[in-house]
Design an enzyme around this catalytic site. Structure first.
Site, PDB file in Angstrom:
ATOM      1  N   SER A   1       1.198   2.710  -7.020  1.00 38.67           N
ATOM      2  CA  SER A   1       1.023   4.083  -6.557  1.00 38.67           C
ATOM      3  C   SER A   1       0.196   4.051  -5.277  1.00 38.67           C
ATOM      4  O   SER A   1      -0.240   2.995  -4.832  1.00 38.67           O
ATOM      5  CB  SER A   1       0.304   4.914  -7.615  1.00 38.67           C
ATOM      6  OG  SER A   1      -1.076   4.599  -7.596  1.00 38.67           O
ATOM      7  N   LYS A   2      -0.004   5.229  -4.718  1.00 40.91           N
ATOM      8  CA  LYS A   2      -0.740   5.356  -3.456  1.00 40.91           C
ATOM      9  C   LYS A   2      -2.108   4.674  -3.516  1.00 40.91           C
ATOM     10  O   LYS A   2      -2.621   4.215  -2.505  1.00 40.91           O
ATOM     11  CB  LYS A   2      -0.944   6.841  -3.121  1.00 40.91           C
ATOM     12  CG  LYS A   2       0.302   7.513  -2.594  1.00 40.91           C
ATOM     13  CD  LYS A   2       0.052   8.043  -1.175  1.00 40.91           C
ATOM     14  CE  LYS A   2       1.273   8.716  -0.599  1.00 40.91           C
ATOM     15  NZ  LYS A   2       2.321   7.734  -0.268  1.00 40.91           N
ATOM     16  N   ARG A   3      -2.673   4.641  -4.708  1.00 42.63           N
ATOM     17  CA  ARG A   3      -3.987   4.001  -4.863  1.00 42.63           C
ATOM     18  C   ARG A   3      -3.960   2.551  -4.376  1.00 42.63           C
ATOM     19  O   ARG A   3      -4.970   2.002  -3.985  1.00 42.63           O
ATOM     20  CB  ARG A   3      -4.415   3.990  -6.333  1.00 42.63           C
ATOM     21  CG  ARG A   3      -4.947   5.297  -6.857  1.00 42.63           C
ATOM     22  CD  ARG A   3      -5.349   5.142  -8.310  1.00 42.63           C
ATOM     23  NE  ARG A   3      -4.226   4.711  -9.152  1.00 42.63           N
ATOM     24  CZ  ARG A   3      -4.162   3.538  -9.762  1.00 42.63           C
ATOM     25  NH1 ARG A   3      -5.134   2.669  -9.658  1.00 42.63           N
ATOM     26  NH2 ARG A   3      -3.106   3.230 -10.503  1.00 42.63           N
ATOM     27  N   HIS A   4      -2.788   1.939  -4.467  1.00 44.55           N
ATOM     28  CA  HIS A   4      -2.689   0.528  -4.092  1.00 44.55           C
ATOM     29  C   HIS A   4      -2.405   0.338  -2.608  1.00 44.55           C
ATOM     30  O   HIS A   4      -2.236  -0.777  -2.151  1.00 44.55           O
ATOM     31  CB  HIS A   4      -1.580  -0.147  -4.907  1.00 44.55           C
ATOM     32  CG  HIS A   4      -1.820  -0.132  -6.377  1.00 44.55           C
ATOM     33  ND1 HIS A   4      -1.106   0.666  -7.244  1.00 44.55           N
ATOM     34  CD2 HIS A   4      -2.707  -0.804  -7.133  1.00 44.55           C
ATOM     35  CE1 HIS A   4      -1.548   0.474  -8.474  1.00 44.55           C
ATOM     36  NE2 HIS A   4      -2.515  -0.402  -8.436  1.00 44.55           N
ATOM     37  N   GLY A   5      -2.323   1.421  -1.867  1.00 49.19           N
ATOM     38  CA  GLY A   5      -2.016   1.303  -0.432  1.00 49.19           C
ATOM     39  C   GLY A   5      -0.717   2.004  -0.119  1.00 49.19           C
ATOM     40  O   GLY A   5      -0.291   2.893  -0.852  1.00 49.19           O
TER      41      GLY A   5
END
Ligand code: GLU
Length: 442
Positions: A210-214
């Protein structure tokens, strides 16, 4: 040898092309190209409210960037006839009516529901092996909404039949949809395509990417300085293995080695460091002229581009790229690492100055500068020999002089080999920088 292979990538244009979608598209494309088959792009836009033309364009841009060309379906910049589900609504309605007429579906408050028969539904998944569901756990599901729009299950089956799709390669998140689709194939008295459900992509923390990972949208990657060659290589190995330890592949090599059997059931981990490694390796393998073309937009953005890099100073420019290249992970880094070459003013890193420009070095540094004025030939080996001779006779450490000179010429504590750097910066600029750097000691 397989008969005709027809595969498809069927994104819903409700978001940009994300990494998982790109990997699905890539696997389908590789499989089609491997077998001389057909790769279809089908935009699943029956949900008019959540679909947008921007997203279609974004998906198309992402596929273009990755070089995944399709043989049928929409090509916004090319010749292909479009497959948009929104243009095929009549087909889905007709098929729903057939099932109603045959007593396999029924009207329910305006919608049409499929009547799930008793028993079990099974299919052979090329990745997971045999998969079986008890039909009693599948409710009678809607295939046509009251507004006349099909649900995903109906449109996907009607289209995969109509487009004669032989293999459905898609994310694991669709595995639970498959029994419903198999039931529809049976209701239409047709053989389902082969299914291969590909493991989902996880972040390094083993949670769904997800966006949390970049960055998750594919089109962020060109801006971040990744090459499509590297992205394709990296994505191909997310869930697929050629067998053996080799990792670095060109697109053609991937095409010649790709098999559905090589897809593994375990989850694939998206690791940015690994992607950086692929990017570096693919950059190292690019012809310099090609690399130059990729670097140019980043230099332009940084205000470092000169038309002479194409023309009068072409050879010099390519030498600078070749010197910087082994240390660069993303294309944009050429702009950063290249400043000492492409810009006249030097920006000094305060820490580097503090560490390497000690007061006691000022005098030997100045004397070494005088030596540099007349060293011939102005080539790395000769310069290095001159520095070492000078250091030995003057009783200073060669390393200290090298560090101080590096800071004076580049402003930084780290750079490619100092003598190569000096030669490419040029004698005049080097001496001018060393002269101004005299003020920095102590
Ligand atoms: N439109 C579906 C999606 O984007 C496609 C599913 C499929 O490949 O069958 O998830």
């Amino acid at each position: 040898m397989l008969g005709v292979v027809r595969v498809r990538f069927a994104p819903s244009p409700t978001g940009y092309l994300h990494v998982g979608g790109a990997r699905t598209a890539l696997f389908n494309w590789l499989y089609a190209r491997r077998h001389g088959g057909t790769f279809v792009l089908r935009i699943e836009d029956t949900d008019a409210e959540r679909s947008s033309w921007d997203m279609v364009q974004g998906i198309v841009d992402g596929l273009h960037w990755l070089g995944l060309d399709w043989d049928e379906g929409p090509d916004v910049n090319g010749p292909h006839a479009p497959y948009f589900q929104s243009q095929r609504l009549e087909k889905y309605r007709e098929h729903a009516q057939v099932l109603v007429r045959e007593g396999k579906a029924y009207a329910d408050e305006g919608a049409i529901r499929f009547k799930v028969p008793e028993g079990q539904t099974s299919f052979e998944d090329l990745v997971h092996g045999p998969v079986r569901f008890e039909n009693e756990h599948i409710e009678n599901f809607v295939i046509l909404r009251s507004d006349g729009h099909p649900t995903y299950h109906l449109s996907v089956v009607v289209d995969d039949l109509d487009m004669e799709i032989t293999h459905v390669v898609r994310g694991d998140d669709h595995i639970s949809n498959t029994p419903k689709q198999v039931l529809l194939y049976q209701a239409f008295r047709r053989t389902p395509p082969a299914f291969a459900h590909v493991p989902l992509i996880m972040g390094p923390d083993k949670k769904r990417l997800s966006k949390r990972h970049g960055a998750t949208s594919v089109m962020e990657y060109p801006r971040l300085g990744y090459l499509p060659e590297a992205m394709v290589n990296f994505l191909a190995l997310l869930g697929w293995s050629p067998g053996g330890d080799e990792e670095l592949f060109t697109r053609d090599e991937l095409v010649s080695r790709f098999t559905l059997e090589g897809i593994s059931g375990g989850n694939a981990v998206f690791n940015t460091e690994k992607l950086d490694w692929f990017n570096q390796q693919h950059m190292l393998r690019l012809p310099l002229d090609d690399l130059a073309a990729r670097v140019e937009p980043f230099l332009r953005d940084a205000g470092l581009w000169s038309e002479e890099f194409r023309d009068g100073r072409r050879a010099w420019f390519l030498e600078v790229l070749a010197l910087l290249r082994p240390r660069v992970k993303r294309v944009g880094q050429f702009a950063e690492d290249g400043r000492p070459f492409f810009e006249d003013a030097v920006q000094y890193e305060p820490d580097a100055v503090k560490k390497h420009m000690k007061p006691e070095l000022r005098e030997p540094f100045d004397a070494w500068r005088a030596v540099l004025m007349s060293t011939e030939p102005f080539e790395p080996a000769a310069l290095e020999a001159a520095l070492r001779r000078f250091a030995e006779s003057g009783g200073v450490k060669a390393a200290s002089l090298i560090h101080a000179t590096r800071v004076a010429v580049t402003g930084r504590a780290a750079s490619p080999g100092l003598f190569e750097v000096i030669v490419l910066v040029g004698r005049e600029r080097t001496l001018a920088r060393m002269t101004s750097a005299l003020a920095l000691f102590g």
